[in-house]
Scaffold this active site. Sequence first.
Site, PDB file in Angstrom:
ATOM      1  N   VAL A   1      -3.090  -0.914   3.366  1.00  0.00           N
ATOM      2  CA  VAL A   1      -3.529   0.468   3.138  1.00  0.00           C
ATOM      3  C   VAL A   1      -2.463   1.329   2.469  1.00  0.00           C
ATOM      4  O   VAL A   1      -2.790   2.381   1.923  1.00  0.00           O
ATOM      5  CB  VAL A   1      -3.979   1.106   4.478  1.00  0.00           C
ATOM      6  CG1 VAL A   1      -2.780   1.479   5.342  1.00  0.00           C
ATOM      7  CG2 VAL A   1      -4.876   2.308   4.236  1.00  0.00           C
ATOM      8  N   TYR A   2      -1.191   0.922   2.477  1.00  0.00           N
ATOM      9  CA  TYR A   2      -0.145   1.739   1.853  1.00  0.00           C
ATOM     10  C   TYR A   2      -0.403   1.831   0.349  1.00  0.00           C
ATOM     11  O   TYR A   2      -0.447   0.824  -0.347  1.00  0.00           O
ATOM     12  CB  TYR A   2       1.239   1.143   2.091  1.00  0.00           C
ATOM     13  CG  TYR A   2       1.695   1.126   3.530  1.00  0.00           C
ATOM     14  CD1 TYR A   2       1.051   1.859   4.516  1.00  0.00           C
ATOM     15  CD2 TYR A   2       2.796   0.364   3.915  1.00  0.00           C
ATOM     16  CE1 TYR A   2       1.480   1.835   5.827  1.00  0.00           C
ATOM     17  CE2 TYR A   2       3.239   0.334   5.220  1.00  0.00           C
ATOM     18  CZ  TYR A   2       2.579   1.063   6.181  1.00  0.00           C
ATOM     19  OH  TYR A   2       3.004   1.026   7.480  1.00  0.00           O
ATOM     20  N   GLY A   3      -0.563   3.058  -0.110  1.00  0.00           N
ATOM     21  CA  GLY A   3      -0.879   3.246  -1.522  1.00  0.00           C
ATOM     22  C   GLY A   3      -2.214   2.641  -1.892  1.00  0.00           C
ATOM     23  O   GLY A   3      -2.480   2.387  -3.064  1.00  0.00           O
ATOM     24  N   PHE A   4      -3.054   2.402  -0.882  1.00  0.00           N
ATOM     25  CA  PHE A   4      -4.361   1.765  -1.085  1.00  0.00           C
ATOM     26  C   PHE A   4      -4.218   0.482  -1.914  1.00  0.00           C
ATOM     27  O   PHE A   4      -4.924   0.266  -2.896  1.00  0.00           O
ATOM     28  CB  PHE A   4      -5.346   2.751  -1.720  1.00  0.00           C
ATOM     29  CG  PHE A   4      -5.561   3.977  -0.888  1.00  0.00           C
ATOM     30  CD1 PHE A   4      -6.206   3.899   0.343  1.00  0.00           C
ATOM     31  CD2 PHE A   4      -5.096   5.208  -1.300  1.00  0.00           C
ATOM     32  CE1 PHE A   4      -6.385   5.028   1.137  1.00  0.00           C
ATOM     33  CE2 PHE A   4      -5.259   6.347  -0.513  1.00  0.00           C
ATOM     34  CZ  PHE A   4      -5.912   6.246   0.710  1.00  0.00           C
TER      35      PHE A   4
ATOM     36  N   LYS B   1      -0.074  -5.758   6.840  1.00  0.00           N
ATOM     37  CA  LYS B   1      -0.945  -5.392   7.954  1.00  0.00           C
ATOM     38  C   LYS B   1      -2.397  -5.289   7.510  1.00  0.00           C
ATOM     39  O   LYS B   1      -2.683  -5.162   6.320  1.00  0.00           O
ATOM     40  CB  LYS B   1      -0.512  -4.037   8.534  1.00  0.00           C
ATOM     41  CG  LYS B   1       0.962  -3.929   8.876  1.00  0.00           C
ATOM     42  CD  LYS B   1       1.278  -2.559   9.442  1.00  0.00           C
ATOM     43  CE  LYS B   1       2.762  -2.302   9.450  1.00  0.00           C
ATOM     44  NZ  LYS B   1       3.304  -2.038   8.098  1.00  0.00           N
TER      45      LYS B   1
END
Length: 324
Positions: A60-63, A88
Amino acid sequence: MEYTRLGHSGLKVSRIALGCMSFGDTSRGFNEWALDDAGGEAIFRQALELGITFWDTANVYGFGTSEEIVGRAITKYARREDIVLATKVHFKMHDGPGGSGQSRKAIMEQVDASLKRLGTDYIDLYQIHRFDPETPVEETMEALHDVVKSGKVRYLGASAMHAWQFSKLQYTASAQGWTRFVSMQDQYSLLYREEEREMFGLLADQGVGSIPYSPLAKGRVARPLGEHTKRSDNDPVGAAHFANEDAERPVVEAVAGIAAERGVPMAQVALAWVLKNPVVSAPIVGATKQHHLPDAAAALDIKLTEEEVGRLENAYTIRQPVGY
């Protein structure tokens, strides 16, 4: 750099982990302060020079763009076998049934998507980002076990949940002969010590290593009160978690006082305190500036006295748990 086993597992990691939420495409609207490939180059090179080979990101970081940048950095600056690569799964990546959560469908879909973005055929540490109350724990743990047995994942970890939830997941894996978690990524810092009461006893008993996120309390214990950065001014999560300046002031002032006496940056004192906890394997440091990683590495050489520890800990105010 020092290296240690992650919990009681055989996986050896650097005692400082590089937090990769700092990297991403800002046009996607995730973090306004994130670094792109060019901006992150110096940080990745510095991490390798310092021996920081444990890198942690998330789908999910930065999608997805953090994984892409990290994957390209490994290809460009390192050998894949020298990096312990963690990512993750849990938060929403798209609207489909496999776009979020920890159903079998989501885990199988998202692990393949992460592998593609990272440009690798295996993930060293695959972590569930939160507890999923909508999916039976048996389904989640069997799916995770299957991705390990497939060779796509080497070890399993979890993040940010209540101790009873983590215990339930671990018990289910043990009862069925499935792969257990070797790590817990939980929030822990001088301004947030609730895991000492909630999670750390269980981790010690189970031989699980803690890899704390926000070990500097989103930078709050790394600078004097009132001093701002681009990240602190554009970080709604940090603003929500650390909003009680009256309670935080005594801790920050204690860190500042000890740092001044020792002639070192505040970040080194605050990280040295996190590192002294025997259940902590490697705090995760999200670097965006050139001094962040050297300060983190230098914290390994600081041994706080009992008097200094007392000054830091006695200033703490118990608070409600957050982040679950």
